[in-house]
Design a protein around this motif. Structure first.
Motif, PDB file in Angstrom:
ATOM      1  N   MET A 253       0.843  -1.179   0.000  1.00  0.00           N
ATOM      2  CA  MET A 253       0.000   0.000   0.000  1.00  0.00           C
ATOM      3  C   MET A 253       0.881   1.232   0.000  1.00  0.00           C
ATOM      4  O   MET A 253       1.339   1.676   1.029  1.00  0.00           O
ATOM      5  CB  MET A 253      -0.867   0.000   1.259  1.00  0.00           C
TER       6      MET A 253
ATOM      7  N   MET B 109       1.030  -2.308   9.292  1.00  0.00           N
ATOM      8  CA  MET B 109      -0.399  -2.128   9.650  1.00  0.00           C
ATOM      9  C   MET B 109      -1.189  -1.350   8.600  1.00  0.00           C
ATOM     10  O   MET B 109      -2.413  -1.272   8.693  1.00  0.00           O
ATOM     11  CB  MET B 109      -0.518  -1.406  10.983  1.00  0.00           C
ATOM     12  N   GLY B 110      -0.497  -0.738   7.629  1.00  0.00           N
ATOM     13  CA  GLY B 110      -1.223   0.055   6.645  1.00  0.00           C
ATOM     14  C   GLY B 110      -1.915   1.235   7.328  1.00  0.00           C
ATOM     15  O   GLY B 110      -1.337   1.898   8.182  1.00  0.00           O
TER      16      GLY B 110
ATOM     17  N   LYS C 205       6.005   1.182   7.546  1.00  0.00           N
ATOM     18  CA  LYS C 205       7.234   1.687   6.929  1.00  0.00           C
ATOM     19  C   LYS C 205       7.055   3.069   6.300  1.00  0.00           C
ATOM     20  O   LYS C 205       7.965   3.890   6.330  1.00  0.00           O
ATOM     21  CB  LYS C 205       7.630   0.671   5.854  1.00  0.00           C
ATOM     22  N   TYR C 206       5.887   3.318   5.730  1.00  0.00           N
ATOM     23  CA  TYR C 206       5.738   4.539   4.925  1.00  0.00           C
ATOM     24  C   TYR C 206       4.961   5.643   5.637  1.00  0.00           C
ATOM     25  O   TYR C 206       3.852   5.426   6.127  1.00  0.00           O
ATOM     26  CB  TYR C 206       5.072   4.219   3.590  1.00  0.00           C
TER      27      TYR C 206
ATOM     28  N   VAL D 217       1.343   6.439   4.564  1.00  0.00           N
ATOM     29  CA  VAL D 217       0.338   5.467   5.006  1.00  0.00           C
ATOM     30  C   VAL D 217       0.058   5.669   6.496  1.00  0.00           C
ATOM     31  O   VAL D 217      -1.105   5.736   6.927  1.00  0.00           O
ATOM     32  CB  VAL D 217       0.820   4.015   4.741  1.00  0.00           C
TER      33      VAL D 217
ATOM     34  N   MET E 225       8.798   2.679  10.871  1.00  0.00           N
ATOM     35  CA  MET E 225      10.115   2.038  10.702  1.00  0.00           C
ATOM     36  C   MET E 225      10.004   0.869   9.737  1.00  0.00           C
ATOM     37  O   MET E 225       8.909   0.370   9.448  1.00  0.00           O
ATOM     38  CB  MET E 225      10.619   1.506  12.049  1.00  0.00           C
ATOM     39  N   ASP E 226      11.149   0.412   9.267  1.00  0.00           N
ATOM     40  CA  ASP E 226      11.221  -0.836   8.528  1.00  0.00           C
ATOM     41  C   ASP E 226      11.356  -1.951   9.567  1.00  0.00           C
ATOM     42  O   ASP E 226      12.259  -1.902  10.417  1.00  0.00           O
ATOM     43  CB  ASP E 226      12.442  -0.813   7.601  1.00  0.00           C
ATOM     44  N   ALA E 227      10.480  -2.942   9.486  1.00  0.00           N
ATOM     45  CA  ALA E 227      10.462  -4.017  10.490  1.00  0.00           C
ATOM     46  C   ALA E 227      11.775  -4.808  10.516  1.00  0.00           C
ATOM     47  O   ALA E 227      12.010  -5.567  11.460  1.00  0.00           O
ATOM     48  CB  ALA E 227       9.285  -4.936  10.240  1.00  0.00           C
TER      49      ALA E 227
ATOM     50  N   ASN F 181      -0.607  -8.898   8.622  1.00  0.00           N
ATOM     51  CA  ASN F 181      -1.812  -9.006   7.800  1.00  0.00           C
ATOM     52  C   ASN F 181      -1.536  -8.541   6.374  1.00  0.00           C
ATOM     53  O   ASN F 181      -1.143  -7.397   6.153  1.00  0.00           O
ATOM     54  CB  ASN F 181      -2.932  -8.153   8.407  1.00  0.00           C
TER      55      ASN F 181
ATOM     56  N   ASP G  57       3.223  -7.539   1.920  1.00  0.00           N
ATOM     57  CA  ASP G  57       3.607  -7.453   0.501  1.00  0.00           C
ATOM     58  C   ASP G  57       4.215  -8.781   0.060  1.00  0.00           C
ATOM     59  O   ASP G  57       5.069  -9.336   0.758  1.00  0.00           O
ATOM     60  CB  ASP G  57       4.615  -6.318   0.307  1.00  0.00           C
TER      61      ASP G  57
ATOM     62  N   PHE H  92      12.802 -13.096   8.838  1.00  0.00           N
ATOM     63  CA  PHE H  92      11.979 -12.299   9.755  1.00  0.00           C
ATOM     64  C   PHE H  92      11.556 -13.133  10.968  1.00  0.00           C
ATOM     65  O   PHE H  92      11.506 -12.624  12.088  1.00  0.00           O
ATOM     66  CB  PHE H  92      10.760 -11.709   9.031  1.00  0.00           C
TER      67      PHE H  92
ATOM     68  N   GLU I 247      -8.135  -3.684   6.132  1.00  0.00           N
ATOM     69  CA  GLU I 247      -8.568  -3.018   4.900  1.00  0.00           C
ATOM     70  C   GLU I 247      -8.423  -3.956   3.685  1.00  0.00           C
ATOM     71  O   GLU I 247      -9.325  -4.081   2.863  1.00  0.00           O
ATOM     72  CB  GLU I 247      -7.734  -1.747   4.649  1.00  0.00           C
ATOM     73  N   TYR I 248      -7.274  -4.628   3.611  1.00  0.00           N
ATOM     74  CA  TYR I 248      -7.037  -5.522   2.469  1.00  0.00           C
ATOM     75  C   TYR I 248      -7.943  -6.743   2.507  1.00  0.00           C
ATOM     76  O   TYR I 248      -8.379  -7.242   1.474  1.00  0.00           O
ATOM     77  CB  TYR I 248      -5.559  -5.949   2.435  1.00  0.00           C
TER      78      TYR I 248
HETATM   79  N1  SAM Z   1      -2.059  -4.786   7.060  1.00  0.00           N
HETATM   80  C1  SAM Z   1      -2.816  -3.878   6.222  1.00  0.00           C
HETATM   81  C2  SAM Z   1      -4.049  -4.573   5.724  1.00  0.00           C
HETATM   82  O1  SAM Z   1      -4.148  -5.795   5.845  1.00  0.00           O
HETATM   83  O2  SAM Z   1      -4.940  -3.878   5.239  1.00  0.00           O
HETATM   84  C3  SAM Z   1      -1.965  -3.327   5.068  1.00  0.00           C
HETATM   85  C4  SAM Z   1      -1.517  -4.325   4.053  1.00  0.00           C
HETATM   86  S1  SAM Z   1      -0.407  -3.629   2.852  1.00  0.00           S
HETATM   87  C5  SAM Z   1      -0.435  -4.753   1.539  1.00  0.00           C
HETATM   88  C6  SAM Z   1       1.183  -3.968   3.557  1.00  0.00           C
HETATM   89  C7  SAM Z   1       1.693  -2.832   4.440  1.00  0.00           C
HETATM   90  O3  SAM Z   1       2.888  -3.259   5.059  1.00  0.00           O
HETATM   91  C8  SAM Z   1       2.016  -1.575   3.668  1.00  0.00           C
HETATM   92  O4  SAM Z   1       1.412  -0.464   4.295  1.00  0.00           O
HETATM   93  C9  SAM Z   1       3.541  -1.504   3.713  1.00  0.00           C
HETATM   94  O5  SAM Z   1       4.023  -0.187   3.684  1.00  0.00           O
HETATM   95  C10 SAM Z   1       3.845  -2.201   5.022  1.00  0.00           C
HETATM   96  N2  SAM Z   1       5.169  -2.822   5.052  1.00  0.00           N
HETATM   97  C11 SAM Z   1       5.706  -3.613   4.104  1.00  0.00           C
HETATM   98  N3  SAM Z   1       6.948  -4.011   4.449  1.00  0.00           N
HETATM   99  C12 SAM Z   1       7.187  -3.451   5.661  1.00  0.00           C
HETATM  100  C13 SAM Z   1       8.303  -3.473   6.535  1.00  0.00           C
HETATM  101  N4  SAM Z   1       9.425  -4.141   6.218  1.00  0.00           N
HETATM  102  N5  SAM Z   1       8.214  -2.791   7.692  1.00  0.00           N
HETATM  103  C14 SAM Z   1       7.103  -2.097   8.006  1.00  0.00           C
HETATM  104  N6  SAM Z   1       6.009  -2.024   7.218  1.00  0.00           N
HETATM  105  C15 SAM Z   1       6.051  -2.695   6.055  1.00  0.00           C
END
Ligand code: SAM
Length: 212
Positions: A1, A46-47, A69-70, A73, A94-96, A114, A117, A134, A193-194
């Protein structure tokens, strides 16, 4: 996202009282960001925060942390918190990958992932949030009898996630390939949301709960 880069989002995040700032340098102090000292559960990626906000509302006896991460979002989740402030929920941008820099050994009670990506190219497998790389990080921060719950509609990603368990020393307590049609597992399920989006077009939702 990945939302369009929203100008000013970094500044809003830096000023937000809902965000734990400079989290990598707060190891050992994360608990002090909550009014009550109680178990910590986290959602990684968490988006816009729908799932974790509902969890926090339904479980005031738990402290929740949403990791994203972003900035663009995370901003959406902050805006929702401004409308509906929850004392038992905080966010970290943060980046996890760096999660072991934030939490102490065994500090986290439960981890939710949840609809992460999929990173479909083999060479990017290490970036998948349920990868063995991870899982090793989660192993450090999760308490001894803690569990990870993972949901996705992406069958390839789910099969990959299940294959990663044994070599990484994890076991499945629950596995379903159609969560919404499992009368027991579906009970009390909080949609992300997804999940809402993909289940509404007929995609079955896979879920595991794992422990070690
Ligand atoms: N969990 C939400 C849902 O189910 O609606 C969002 C799903 S979205 C596909 C994945 C989210 O994970 C995105 O907002 C993305 O920026 C975040 N994300 C991906 N890799 C990440 C990482 N390494 N650390 C933190 N967030 C991450």
């Amino acid at each position: 996202m990945r939302l369009r880069n929203i100008s000013g989002s970094r500044e809003i995040i830096a000023d937000s009282k809902y965000v734990i700032q400079d989290a990598e340098n707060q190891k050992g102090k994360i608990r002090t960001y909550f009014e009550k000292d109680q178990p910590i559960q986290i959602e990684i990626g968490m988006g816009k925060g729908r799932f974790i906000m509902q969890m926090a509302e339904e479980h005031p006896e738990i402290n929740f942390i949403g990791i994203e991460k972003y900035s663009s979002v995370l901003l959406r989740a902050i805006q929702k918190m401004e409308q509906n402030e929850l004392p038992n929920l905080r966010f970290i941008r943060m980046d996890a990958e760096d999660i072991t820099e934030v939490f102490e050994k065994g500090e986290v009670d439960k981890i939710f992932i949840n609809f992460s990506d999929p990173w479909p190219k083999d060479r990017h497998a290490k970036r998948r949030l349920p990868s063995k790389e991870f899982l090793k990080r989660y192993d450090e921060i999760l308490k001894k009898d803690g569990v990870i719950e993972f949901k996705t509609d992406n069958r390839d990603l789910f099969d990959f996630a299940v294959e990663q368990l044994e070599p990484a020393g994890w076991k499945a307590e629950v596995i379903t390939y159609d969560l919404h049609h499992d009368p027991v597992l579906c009970e009390g399920n909080i949609m992300t949301e997804y999940e809402e989006k993909f289940s509404s077009i007929g995609n079955p939702i896979c879920k595991y709960v794992i422990y070690r």
